[in-house]
Design an enzyme around this catalytic site. Structure first.
Site, PDB file in Angstrom:
ATOM      1  N   TRP A   1       0.825  -1.220   0.000  1.00 52.10           N
ATOM      2  CA  TRP A   1       0.000   0.000   0.000  1.00 52.10           C
ATOM      3  C   TRP A   1       0.851   1.258   0.000  1.00 52.10           C
ATOM      4  CZ3 TRP A   1      -4.325  -0.807  -2.057  1.00 52.10           C
ATOM      5  CH2 TRP A   1      -5.036  -1.989  -1.813  1.00 52.10           C
TER       6      TRP A   1
ATOM      7  N   ASP B   1      -1.331   6.160   6.813  1.00 49.96           N
ATOM      8  CA  ASP B   1      -2.424   5.321   6.310  1.00 49.96           C
ATOM      9  C   ASP B   1      -2.654   4.235   7.359  1.00 49.96           C
ATOM     10  OD1 ASP B   1      -4.107   3.484   5.142  1.00 49.96           O
ATOM     11  OD2 ASP B   1      -2.854   3.114   3.374  1.00 49.96           O
TER      12      ASP B   1
ATOM     13  N   LYS C   1     -12.098  -2.106   6.673  1.00 50.39           N
ATOM     14  CA  LYS C   1     -11.325  -3.150   7.337  1.00 50.39           C
ATOM     15  C   LYS C   1     -11.764  -3.280   8.798  1.00 50.39           C
ATOM     16  CE  LYS C   1      -9.044  -3.017   3.469  1.00 50.39           C
ATOM     17  NZ  LYS C   1      -7.716  -2.481   3.196  1.00 50.39           N
TER      18      LYS C   1
HETATM   19  C1  LIG Z   1      -7.323  -1.803   1.891  1.00 52.81           C
HETATM   20  C2  LIG Z   1      -6.228  -0.827   2.024  1.00 52.81           C
HETATM   21  C3  LIG Z   1      -6.082   0.247   1.144  1.00 52.81           C
HETATM   22  C4  LIG Z   1      -6.968   0.421  -0.066  1.00 52.81           C
HETATM   23  O1  LIG Z   1      -8.244   0.795   0.295  1.00 52.81           O
HETATM   24  P1  LIG Z   1      -9.342   1.201  -0.791  1.00 52.81           P
HETATM   25  O2  LIG Z   1     -10.433   1.769   0.082  1.00 52.81           O
HETATM   26  O3  LIG Z   1      -9.742  -0.033  -1.513  1.00 52.81           O
HETATM   27  O4  LIG Z   1      -8.771   2.213  -1.695  1.00 52.81           O
HETATM   28  C5  LIG Z   1      -5.052   1.134   1.379  1.00 52.81           C
HETATM   29  N1  LIG Z   1      -4.222   1.013   2.422  1.00 52.81           N
HETATM   30  C6  LIG Z   1      -4.321  -0.020   3.291  1.00 52.81           C
HETATM   31  C7  LIG Z   1      -3.370  -0.112   4.426  1.00 52.81           C
HETATM   32  C8  LIG Z   1      -5.340  -0.958   3.120  1.00 52.81           C
HETATM   33  O5  LIG Z   1      -5.437  -1.972   3.992  1.00 52.81           O
END
Ligand SMILES: *Cc1c(COP(=O)(O)O)cnc(C)c1O
Length: 364
Positions: free
Chosen positions: A104, A174, A198
């Protein structure tokens, strides 16, 4: 009600059963409102209350300091890869520093490169992102626009225990896959964000927590939907926000507060759940080979390989018979990934643990 399975999906992921049941009870008519949350105006009094409670719930759980905005956006975490760089890097003449600890973070820097100068402070690629940098390995740009990191790399299963030390630079995080899983020092960050699907709600809503002075420095000509100032100034309602998602985030906050007892307690429960699985990896290291180095193992995504792919297939097939679902690892790591977010009941992890112990007895 149809029987529920143990859902180890990396995302969208398991939600707390009490939250689903509450949403189900209130789906046709919110008490005192007589309409569904799906049907009401985002500017109605009923929605004012939902938005206010969701915002306050996040503020209380995370201890968000004064001077920070809590905002609800769309576009997932991936839109934040772009928005962070548009708002904080574009036109600044500075360099954005990225700590790359997995898939990511790599995607995030690819978007930032469109907006300005970037610098890879550290990249874990050489060991397929199985470890985190040691403090001495981080060399930052002088006067960086910001330093970016991914708190929990969902695919590789590596997680920071605490934010990296970056001096005075604005720290951007993030936290998509470990949001609300433990207390965090929001005040160490300039901007902290997570998509909801998540650990905090359904797909379609993303929470951004940002320091006011930082977002005020953005370039003047950004499209409003890509400008944090618009979300801050309009209480996330420049346009129609993801109302249902915000409502579920509100219910999740209630659940964390009232039924779990806050993030410190959630963290304890998460540590105990993860330990049940890592203990099996430690006891059977030849059979279950953990991907992450022990000092950075994720409490949310437990990643490991079996001795060969045939055994991995047999493991996944057998798991289904115990209602253990969606355990297949991401193709870049292979093997197995057990995503055990907040809402995964301990019973699910215990069932997986027993299955792992039985499987190695039979096939090891
Ligand atoms: C799932 C995830 C993303 C991507 O998320 P989207 O909402 O599908 O764009 C980005 N960073 C992390 C750490 C993730 O677990």
């Amino acid at each position: 009600m149809p029987e529920r399975v143990f859902n180890f999906s990396p995302g969208p992921a398991v939600l707390p059963l009490p939250v689903l049941e509450q949403a189900q009870r209130d789906l046709v008519a919110l008490p005192g409102v007589g309409m569904s949350v799906l049907e009401i105006s985002h500017r109605s009094k009923a929605f004012d209350e939902i938005l206010a409670e969701a915002t306050q719930g996040l503020r209380d759980l995370l201890g968000v300091p004064d001077g920070y905005h809590v905002m609800f956006l769309q576009g997932g975490a991936s839109l934040q890869f772009s928005m962070v760089a548009m708002n904080l890097l574009r036109g600044s003449g500075k360099t954005a520093d990225y700590i790359l600890t997995g898939t990511w973070g790599k995607k995030a820097i690819d978007e930032a490169r469109r907006e300005g100068e970037t610098h890879v402070v550290w990249d874990g690629k050489a060991t397929n992102y199985n470890r985190l940098p040691k403090p001495g390995e981080l060399k930052f740009s002088p006067n960086a626009a910001y330093v970016y990191y991914t708190d929990n790399e969902t695919i590789q299963g590596v997680e920071f225990k605490s934010p990296p030390e970056v001096g005075n630079a604005a720290l951007v995080c993030d936290a998509s896959s470990n949001f609300l899983s433990r207390p965090v020092p929001i005040g160490h960050h300039g901007l902290f964000y997570a998509c909801a699907q998540k650990n905090a709600g359904p797909a379609g809503v993303t929470v951004v927590i940002a320091r006011d002075d930082l977002i005020q420095k953005a370039p003047a000509n950004l499209p409003p939907m890509l400008d944090y100032r618009q979300y801050a100034a309009n209480d996330s309602r420049y346009n129609t926000p993801p109302t249902f998602g915000i409502y579920i985030v509100m219910l999740i906050c209630r659940w964390l507060k009232n039924e779990i007892g806050g993030l410190a307690k959630m963290h304890e429960l998460n540590q105990a759940k993860a330990a049940l699985l890592y203990d099996v990896l430690d006891k059977q290291p030849k059979f279950y080979q953990g991907h992450a180095e022990p000092n950075c193992r994720s409490l949310m995504n437990v990643t490991f390989r079996l001795p060969n792919e045939e055994l991995e297939r047999a493991f996944l097939d057998g798991a289904k018979q115990h209602k253990l679902i969606d355990l297949k690892g991401h193709r870049s790591v292979g093997g197995i990934r057990a995503s055990i977010y907040n809402a995964m009941p301990r019973e699910g992890v215990e069932t997986l643990r027993s299955y792992m112990l039985d499987f190695v007895k039979q096939r090891g």
